[in-house]
Design an enzyme around this catalytic site. Sequence first.
Site, PDB file in Angstrom:
ATOM      1  N   ARG A 144     -33.328 -13.645 -33.752  1.00 27.87           N
ATOM      2  CA  ARG A 144     -32.075 -14.110 -34.369  1.00 27.87           C
ATOM      3  C   ARG A 144     -32.230 -13.919 -35.868  1.00 27.87           C
ATOM      4  O   ARG A 144     -33.147 -14.467 -36.480  1.00 27.87           O
ATOM      5  CB  ARG A 144     -31.810 -15.585 -34.034  1.00 27.87           C
TER       6      ARG A 144
ATOM      7  N   HIS B 176     -23.218 -11.346 -31.019  1.00 33.54           N
ATOM      8  CA  HIS B 176     -23.937 -12.402 -30.286  1.00 33.54           C
ATOM      9  C   HIS B 176     -23.794 -12.117 -28.784  1.00 33.54           C
ATOM     10  O   HIS B 176     -23.154 -12.869 -28.054  1.00 33.54           O
ATOM     11  CB  HIS B 176     -23.338 -13.767 -30.656  1.00 33.54           C
TER      12      HIS B 176
ATOM     13  N   GLN C  40     -24.603 -14.764 -25.839  1.00 36.65           N
ATOM     14  CA  GLN C  40     -23.585 -15.803 -25.682  1.00 36.65           C
ATOM     15  C   GLN C  40     -22.497 -15.352 -24.714  1.00 36.65           C
ATOM     16  O   GLN C  40     -22.011 -16.132 -23.882  1.00 36.65           O
ATOM     17  CB  GLN C  40     -22.966 -16.115 -27.058  1.00 36.65           C
TER      18      GLN C  40
ATOM     19  N   ASP D  30     -14.442 -20.688 -32.656  1.00 38.74           N
ATOM     20  CA  ASP D  30     -15.819 -20.860 -33.130  1.00 38.74           C
ATOM     21  C   ASP D  30     -15.715 -21.462 -34.524  1.00 38.74           C
ATOM     22  O   ASP D  30     -14.615 -21.547 -35.109  1.00 38.74           O
ATOM     23  CB  ASP D  30     -16.528 -19.483 -33.144  1.00 38.74           C
TER      24      ASP D  30
ATOM     25  N   CYS E  49     -18.635 -21.624 -28.312  1.00 39.67           N
ATOM     26  CA  CYS E  49     -20.068 -21.373 -28.096  1.00 39.67           C
ATOM     27  C   CYS E  49     -20.934 -22.521 -28.575  1.00 39.67           C
ATOM     28  O   CYS E  49     -22.085 -22.633 -28.170  1.00 39.67           O
ATOM     29  CB  CYS E  49     -20.475 -20.069 -28.771  1.00 39.67           C
TER      30      CYS E  49
HETATM   31  N1   CP Z   1     -24.239 -20.888 -29.243  1.00 45.28           N
HETATM   32  C1   CP Z   1     -25.449 -20.725 -29.818  1.00 45.28           C
HETATM   33  O1   CP Z   1     -25.966 -19.609 -29.976  1.00 45.28           O
HETATM   34  O2   CP Z   1     -26.048 -21.894 -30.157  1.00 45.28           O
HETATM   35  P1   CP Z   1     -27.352 -22.057 -31.050  1.00 45.28           P
HETATM   36  O3   CP Z   1     -27.007 -21.613 -32.440  1.00 45.28           O
HETATM   37  O4   CP Z   1     -27.677 -23.521 -30.972  1.00 45.28           O
HETATM   38  O5   CP Z   1     -28.451 -21.200 -30.485  1.00 45.28           O
HETATM   39  N1  NVA Z   2     -20.502 -17.679 -35.433  1.00 51.57           N
HETATM   40  C1  NVA Z   2     -21.567 -18.657 -35.385  1.00 51.57           C
HETATM   41  C2  NVA Z   2     -22.158 -18.714 -34.022  1.00 51.57           C
HETATM   42  C3  NVA Z   2     -23.242 -19.755 -33.871  1.00 51.57           C
HETATM   43  C4  NVA Z   2     -23.829 -19.770 -32.490  1.00 51.57           C
HETATM   44  C5  NVA Z   2     -22.613 -18.317 -36.416  1.00 51.57           C
HETATM   45  O1  NVA Z   2     -22.983 -17.153 -36.553  1.00 51.57           O
HETATM   46  O2  NVA Z   2     -23.070 -19.240 -37.110  1.00 51.57           O
END
Ligand code: CP
Ligand code: NVA
Length: 319
Positions: free
Chosen positions: A118, A145, A148, A236, A275
Amino acid sequence: MSAQGQVAKKQGSDFLDLSDAGGDALAAMINEAQDRKAARVGLAKGSPDADLPLGGRVLAMIFEKNSTRTRVSFDIAMRQLGGTTLILDAATSQLGRGETIADTARVLSRMVDAIMIRTDDHAKIEEMARHATVPVINGLTDRSHPCQIVADLLTMIEHGKALPGMELAWFGDGNNVLHSLLEAAGLMKFNVRIATPAGYEPEPEFVAMARAGGAEVTLTQDPKQAASGADVLVTDTWVSMGQDNASAKLAAMDPFRVDTVMMSLAKPDAIFMHCLPAHVGDEVSEDVFEGPRSVVFDEAENRIHAQKSILQWCLGGVS
Ligand code: CP
Ligand code: NVA
């Protein structure tokens, strides 16, 4: 083949974006996740799946951004499949002191069977994948992502939605999660109505990808138009990790909150998805988030079941 004795062939495949797998594999992953989920009913969360398909395998997880769901779901998924995990973060690994991604990829490839990362810049996971000789999984970047969305598609199907022809409405920021949803729309043939303020639309290449796959994509600045007759309403956070918490952006987003008015315009059996983590009161009202049409915690649980399919696909077990 490098002078450093790099292994030439990967054990499996990278999962940097949904298109790496394609529609057929994505459908197979969802089926596999449903089967494994059903087979675990009544088992303790720490009990392994009976067949231990990833026995002896190790997943390294690199986090350059925060995570709760992705971290825990990959860890539990790997344990249930018979494997183990380890976690590196920027603060305590040499990545945080400037060791290159290329060298990190080559070192980890000698020690583990797959790498989940990540990070911010998508180019970093592409570089990781170029240099790793084991599969690399995108655990979220600024661009996409995909993990997800495997969980999200599973959740939609569980709640009675047939993906082909489904009408999905997105509200707010045109972000990484929306990009992967658009990629899924092209692969699984559902339609996407996108309601964002001007200037916050998704990257055009993801819209083009969805349309090229046969999905209808509508871009609008009218959230009510997007909500009308929708099967699934998705939003989101208005401020993703690494973005500025700009007051101008928050003000622009305010009309795009998913609230009971939006839900009332959708189909009577429409579901609400997010998410997580959520900012209740911003992108979604509390009554919708806590209401009977919200499936956000099923969606969160399904991260485990989806990760198991992704891991197996990467390591050669689902095709
Ligand atoms: N939805 C998601 O990816 O959650 P986290 O950021 O907690 O991993
Ligand atoms: N769009 C959000 C998703 C988190 C799971 C981010 O990138 O922070």
